[in-house]
Design a protein around this motif. Sequence first.
Motif, PDB file in Angstrom:
ATOM      1  N   ALA A 127      73.035   0.904  24.522  1.00 19.35           N
ATOM      2  CA  ALA A 127      73.011  -0.563  25.083  1.00 19.35           C
ATOM      3  C   ALA A 127      71.895  -1.621  24.535  1.00 19.35           C
ATOM      4  CB  ALA A 127      73.321  -0.451  26.654  1.00 19.35           C
ATOM      5  N   ASN A 128      71.003  -0.896  24.684  1.00 17.38           N
ATOM      6  CA  ASN A 128      69.556  -1.664  23.894  1.00 17.38           C
ATOM      7  C   ASN A 128      69.795  -1.818  22.470  1.00 17.38           C
ATOM      8  OD1 ASN A 128      68.258  -1.348  26.677  1.00 17.38           O
ATOM      9  ND2 ASN A 128      67.106   0.346  25.854  1.00 17.38           N
ATOM     10  N   LEU A 129      70.298  -0.834  21.744  1.00 22.04           N
ATOM     11  CA  LEU A 129      70.520  -0.960  20.312  1.00 22.04           C
ATOM     12  C   LEU A 129      71.721  -2.066  19.765  1.00 22.04           C
ATOM     13  CD1 LEU A 129      70.333   2.712  18.850  1.00 22.04           C
ATOM     14  CD2 LEU A 129      68.586   0.919  18.624  1.00 22.04           C
ATOM     15  N   GLU A 130      72.512  -2.074  21.056  1.00 16.28           N
ATOM     16  CA  GLU A 130      73.822  -3.018  20.893  1.00 16.28           C
ATOM     17  C   GLU A 130      73.151  -4.551  21.353  1.00 16.28           C
ATOM     18  OE1 GLU A 130      77.290  -4.008  19.813  1.00 16.28           O
ATOM     19  OE2 GLU A 130      76.692  -1.655  19.676  1.00 16.28           O
ATOM     20  N   LEU A 131      72.252  -4.591  22.182  1.00 15.25           N
ATOM     21  CA  LEU A 131      71.651  -5.944  22.324  1.00 15.25           C
ATOM     22  C   LEU A 131      70.884  -6.259  21.196  1.00 15.25           C
ATOM     23  CD1 LEU A 131      71.418  -8.364  24.461  1.00 15.25           C
ATOM     24  CD2 LEU A 131      69.380  -6.866  25.181  1.00 15.25           C
ATOM     25  N   ILE A 132      70.151  -5.308  20.570  1.00 15.62           N
ATOM     26  CA  ILE A 132      69.449  -5.673  19.420  1.00 15.62           C
ATOM     27  C   ILE A 132      70.105  -6.180  18.226  1.00 15.62           C
ATOM     28  CG2 ILE A 132      67.658  -4.597  17.759  1.00 15.62           C
ATOM     29  CD1 ILE A 132      66.503  -3.268  20.003  1.00 15.62           C
ATOM     30  N   LYS A 133      71.289  -5.531  18.027  1.00 16.09           N
ATOM     31  CA  LYS A 133      72.148  -5.862  17.063  1.00 16.09           C
ATOM     32  C   LYS A 133      72.954  -7.126  17.201  1.00 16.09           C
ATOM     33  CE  LYS A 133      76.707  -4.329  15.419  1.00 16.09           C
ATOM     34  NZ  LYS A 133      77.840  -3.556  15.477  1.00 16.09           N
ATOM     35  N   GLU A 134      73.051  -7.775  18.492  1.00 17.71           N
ATOM     36  CA  GLU A 134      73.902  -8.863  18.925  1.00 17.71           C
ATOM     37  C   GLU A 134      72.662  -9.799  18.525  1.00 17.71           C
ATOM     38  OE1 GLU A 134      75.889  -9.794  22.428  1.00 17.71           O
ATOM     39  OE2 GLU A 134      76.524  -7.616  22.361  1.00 17.71           O
ATOM     40  N   PHE A 135      71.504  -9.797  18.866  1.00 18.60           N
ATOM     41  CA  PHE A 135      70.425 -10.572  18.451  1.00 18.60           C
ATOM     42  C   PHE A 135      70.232 -10.791  17.186  1.00 18.60           C
ATOM     43  CE2 PHE A 135      68.477 -10.137  22.956  1.00 18.60           C
ATOM     44  CZ  PHE A 135      68.874 -11.522  23.306  1.00 18.60           C
ATOM     45  N   PHE A 138      70.739 -17.570  23.306  1.00 14.74           N
ATOM     46  CA  PHE A 138      69.724 -16.582  23.602  1.00 14.74           C
ATOM     47  C   PHE A 138      69.695 -16.292  25.237  1.00 14.74           C
ATOM     48  CE2 PHE A 138      65.456 -15.809  25.153  1.00 14.74           C
ATOM     49  CZ  PHE A 138      65.254 -14.535  24.446  1.00 14.74           C
ATOM     50  N   ASN A 139      69.805 -17.647  26.074  1.00 19.90           N
ATOM     51  CA  ASN A 139      69.893 -17.395  27.465  1.00 19.90           C
ATOM     52  C   ASN A 139      70.944 -16.673  28.143  1.00 19.90           C
ATOM     53  OD1 ASN A 139      67.353 -18.841  27.772  1.00 19.90           O
ATOM     54  ND2 ASN A 139      68.439 -20.955  27.934  1.00 19.90           N
ATOM     55  N   SER A 140      72.084 -16.949  27.205  1.00 23.26           N
ATOM     56  CA  SER A 140      73.630 -16.373  27.802  1.00 23.26           C
ATOM     57  C   SER A 140      73.355 -14.933  27.554  1.00 23.26           C
ATOM     58  CB  SER A 140      74.843 -16.911  27.226  1.00 23.26           C
ATOM     59  OG  SER A 140      74.754 -16.725  25.990  1.00 23.26           O
ATOM     60  N   LYS A 141      72.883 -14.510  26.502  1.00 22.55           N
ATOM     61  CA  LYS A 141      72.600 -12.849  26.239  1.00 22.55           C
ATOM     62  C   LYS A 141      71.711 -12.380  27.009  1.00 22.55           C
ATOM     63  CE  LYS A 141      75.384 -12.953  22.596  1.00 22.55           C
ATOM     64  NZ  LYS A 141      76.457 -12.555  22.607  1.00 22.55           N
ATOM     65  N   ALA A 164      72.340  -9.446  29.686  1.00 18.16           N
ATOM     66  CA  ALA A 164      71.691  -8.046  29.534  1.00 18.16           C
ATOM     67  C   ALA A 164      71.121  -7.841  30.903  1.00 18.16           C
ATOM     68  CB  ALA A 164      70.721  -8.326  28.540  1.00 18.16           C
ATOM     69  N   ALA A 165      70.456  -8.897  31.587  1.00 20.55           N
ATOM     70  CA  ALA A 165      69.785  -8.655  32.847  1.00 20.55           C
ATOM     71  C   ALA A 165      70.802  -8.327  33.937  1.00 20.55           C
ATOM     72  CB  ALA A 165      69.131  -9.878  33.392  1.00 20.55           C
ATOM     73  N   GLU A 166      71.848  -8.913  34.148  1.00 17.41           N
ATOM     74  CA  GLU A 166      72.926  -8.551  35.060  1.00 17.41           C
ATOM     75  C   GLU A 166      73.577  -7.079  34.773  1.00 17.41           C
ATOM     76  OE1 GLU A 166      75.827 -11.594  34.528  1.00 17.41           O
ATOM     77  OE2 GLU A 166      74.679 -13.125  35.523  1.00 17.41           O
ATOM     78  N   GLU A 167      73.616  -6.967  33.405  1.00 21.66           N
ATOM     79  CA  GLU A 167      73.965  -5.582  33.226  1.00 21.66           C
ATOM     80  C   GLU A 167      72.817  -4.388  33.771  1.00 21.66           C
ATOM     81  OE1 GLU A 167      76.655  -2.456  32.221  1.00 21.66           O
ATOM     82  OE2 GLU A 167      77.029  -4.647  32.266  1.00 21.66           O
TER      83      GLU A 167
END
Length: 125
Positions: A6-14, A111-114, A118-121
């Motif tokens: 999930a961390n890598l996926e978030l970094i990829k999205e950013f 950025f805020n929505s991502k 991520a925080a909710e997840e």
Amino acid sequence: MKDPKANLELIKEFGINGYENIRTLAEINLRTWEQLIEKQMDTFGLLVDTGIEQLSVNSKSSDPKELFNSQVALSKSLSENLAGKGRDAVNLATQAGNEYRSWLENGINTFNSKVTAAAEEALKQ
């Protein structure tokens, strides 16, 4: 965020969103510069044309009063055209400023929505 995937996926999205934002910014910059150069070339052409007209008037007229009136008419025409070019430049700057503001707001919202997602997840885990 204990899950490395999930961390890598978030970094990829950013990364993807960052690339898209930079590409959009480059497009805004390019379009703005093209429009500015076009306005400058129009203004330069106006100055050259006025100079040519001035030389023509000077060579054709021998009467001082007629020469003076022609110079006044040329000056008036040039000042009116330059004022119009100035208004066009201000409008272009306003338009570019609005595009930059919209780009920035869009980036902040994304950025805020991502981050919120991520925080909710992370809280669910």
